[in-house]
Write a protein that holds these residues in place. Structure first.
Motif, short mmCIF file in Angstrom:
data_model
loop_
_atom_site.label_atom_id
_atom_site.label_comp_id
_atom_site.label_asym_id
_atom_site.label_seq_id
_atom_site.Cartn_x
_atom_site.Cartn_y
_atom_site.Cartn_z
N VAL A 161 -1.70 10.98 3.13
CA VAL A 161 -0.83 10.19 1.64
C VAL A 161 -1.74 11.31 -0.07
CG1 VAL A 161 -1.51 8.25 0.08
CG2 VAL A 161 -1.10 7.43 2.75
N TRP A 162 -1.06 11.63 -0.48
CA TRP A 162 -1.16 11.75 -1.84
C TRP A 162 -1.91 10.84 -2.18
CZ3 TRP A 162 -1.80 17.39 -2.64
CH2 TRP A 162 -1.17 18.27 -1.57
N VAL A 163 -3.19 11.63 -2.94
CA VAL A 163 -4.12 10.36 -3.37
C VAL A 163 -3.94 12.01 -5.23
CG1 VAL A 163 -6.53 9.74 -3.75
CG2 VAL A 163 -4.81 9.69 -1.94
N TYR A 164 -4.64 10.90 -6.58
CA TYR A 164 -4.55 11.42 -7.85
C TYR A 164 -6.04 11.06 -7.29
CZ TYR A 164 -5.43 11.64 -12.07
OH TYR A 164 -5.98 12.21 -13.63
N VAL A 165 -7.59 12.62 -7.71
CA VAL A 165 -8.35 12.35 -7.80
C VAL A 165 -9.19 12.97 -9.05
CG1 VAL A 165 -8.72 12.71 -5.45
CG2 VAL A 165 -8.63 15.18 -7.16
N SER A 166 -8.74 12.78 -10.39
CA SER A 166 -8.88 13.24 -11.77
C SER A 166 -9.04 12.15 -12.06
CB SER A 166 -7.64 14.49 -12.38
OG SER A 166 -7.77 15.16 -11.22
N GLY A 167 -9.18 11.56 -13.66
CA GLY A 167 -9.30 10.85 -14.17
C GLY A 167 -8.59 10.26 -15.21
N ARG A 168 -7.10 10.63 -15.00
CA ARG A 168 -6.60 9.86 -15.79
C ARG A 168 -6.10 8.52 -15.07
NH1 ARG A 168 -5.00 9.75 -19.17
NH2 ARG A 168 -5.70 12.05 -19.99
N GLY A 169 -5.56 7.37 -15.56
CA GLY A 169 -5.39 6.10 -15.34
C GLY A 169 -6.45 5.55 -15.03
N ASN A 170 -7.55 5.52 -15.76
CA ASN A 170 -8.57 4.67 -15.45
C ASN A 170 -8.93 4.21 -17.21
OD1 ASN A 170 -9.71 5.51 -13.16
ND2 ASN A 170 -10.97 7.17 -13.12
N LYS A 196 3.36 6.47 -24.86
CA LYS A 196 3.61 8.06 -25.13
C LYS A 196 3.76 8.78 -23.31
CE LYS A 196 -0.57 10.07 -26.60
NZ LYS A 196 -1.74 10.51 -26.74
N LEU A 197 3.80 10.30 -23.53
CA LEU A 197 5.10 10.45 -21.94
C LEU A 197 4.46 12.16 -22.36
CD1 LEU A 197 6.41 10.41 -19.73
CD2 LEU A 197 8.14 11.78 -21.25
N CYS A 198 3.11 12.76 -21.33
CA CYS A 198 2.29 13.63 -21.38
C CYS A 198 2.66 14.29 -19.89
CB CYS A 198 0.75 13.82 -21.32
SG CYS A 198 1.02 12.91 -24.21
N VAL A 199 2.22 15.56 -20.29
CA VAL A 199 2.50 16.17 -18.17
C VAL A 199 1.71 16.77 -18.44
CG1 VAL A 199 2.47 18.53 -17.23
CG2 VAL A 199 4.63 17.29 -18.92
N PHE A 200 0.22 16.32 -17.74
CA PHE A 200 -1.01 16.35 -16.86
C PHE A 200 -1.46 17.66 -16.13
CE2 PHE A 200 -1.78 12.79 -19.85
CZ PHE A 200 -3.06 13.25 -20.38
N ALA A 201 -2.28 18.55 -16.19
CA ALA A 201 -3.00 19.02 -14.68
C ALA A 201 -3.82 18.56 -14.15
CB ALA A 201 -3.34 20.28 -16.02
N SER A 202 -3.28 17.86 -13.47
CA SER A 202 -3.70 16.95 -11.94
C SER A 202 -4.27 17.15 -11.11
CB SER A 202 -2.37 15.11 -12.59
OG SER A 202 -2.78 15.49 -14.14
N ARG A 203 -5.03 16.63 -10.85
CA ARG A 203 -5.23 17.22 -9.97
C ARG A 203 -5.06 16.01 -8.26
NH1 ARG A 203 -10.75 18.50 -6.47
NH2 ARG A 203 -11.98 17.50 -7.62
N TRP A 204 -4.67 16.59 -7.24
CA TRP A 204 -3.93 15.98 -6.10
C TRP A 204 -4.55 16.38 -4.44
CZ3 TRP A 204 -0.69 11.21 -7.12
CH2 TRP A 204 -0.59 11.67 -8.21
N GLN A 205 -5.14 15.57 -3.70
CA GLN A 205 -5.38 16.06 -2.59
C GLN A 205 -4.70 15.21 -1.42
OE1 GLN A 205 -9.26 14.59 -2.19
NE2 GLN A 205 -10.36 16.86 -2.50
N GLU A 206 -4.02 15.77 -0.45
CA GLU A 206 -3.85 15.21 0.52
C GLU A 206 -4.80 14.47 1.49
OE1 GLU A 206 -0.40 15.63 3.71
OE2 GLU A 206 -0.47 16.87 2.78
#
Length: 190
Positions: free
Chosen positions: A181-190, A167-177
């Motif tokens: 370094v930009w770090v992904y801080v949401s639930g995707r990828g778990n 699957k390929l999806c666009v998500f409204a993903s939350r990131w923090q610097e």
């Protein structure tokens, strides 16, 4: 650190009160102790967890219907020419550093059963084309598993890859610097 923990505890108490008022507070009959070593406790992880719980409570209100238009229309969106994605910056709070919501592409690898960020930096994608790919409000769906808005763009994959379960999806993903370094801080990828 104690004041930040007290602040997080206060937020959790407020969330409990909100859920109790809605008759949605259903703790387990017997609390289960979860072993936790404070040697590895990261306050930013706790802040992120409380933020995600706040989002779940906010969007689980049966009196308020969540729509992508309500979620996205009030934000100020900017094109990031390096990452080739739209983003909306959120200011820092007393308990959390600034973050940005990126409309990021994610690829689901069915062999590994994992989501991975599909970097768009080298795609050559321009804002007008990206905007067209994002569709209309009706095309977006709420993913309760990760607590993010999702737009399925699997049609961009080859048919054989889709048939394998990719699957390929666009998500409204939350990131923090964090420390440059930009770090992904949401639930995707778990």
């Amino acid at each position: 650190m104690t004041s930040e923990l007290n602040s997080l505890e206060g937020k959790l108490e407020t969330l409990q009160e909100t859920l109790t008022e809605r008759s949605q507070w259903r703790p387990p009959p017997q609390p289960t102790a979860i072993p936790c070593s404070t040697d590895f406790l990261d306050l930013s992880d706790l802040s992120t967890a409380v933020g995600l719980i706040s989002d779940v409570v906010k969007y689980s209100n049966p009196n308020t219907q969540l729509t992508p238009q309500k979620a996205f229309a009030g934000k100020s969106w900017t094109w990031d020419p390096l990452w080739r994605e739209f983003f909306s910056a959120s200011p820092a709070t007393t308990t959390e550093p600034p973050s940005s919501t990126y409309l990021s592409r994610w690829y689901f690898d069915p062999r590994r059963e994992v989501w991975q960020h599909a970097n768009m930096a080298d795609s050559g994608l321009l804002p007008d084309e990206a905007q067209q790919r994002l569709g209309s409000w009706e095309d977006w769906r709420w993913d309760p598993g990760c607590g993010e808005w999702e737009l399925d763009v699997s049609h961009e994959l080859e048919k054989e890859v889709r048939e394998e379960g990719a699957k390929l999806c666009v998500f409204a993903s939350r990131w923090q610097e964090r420390e440059g370094v930009w770090v992904y801080v949401s639930g995707r990828g778990n």
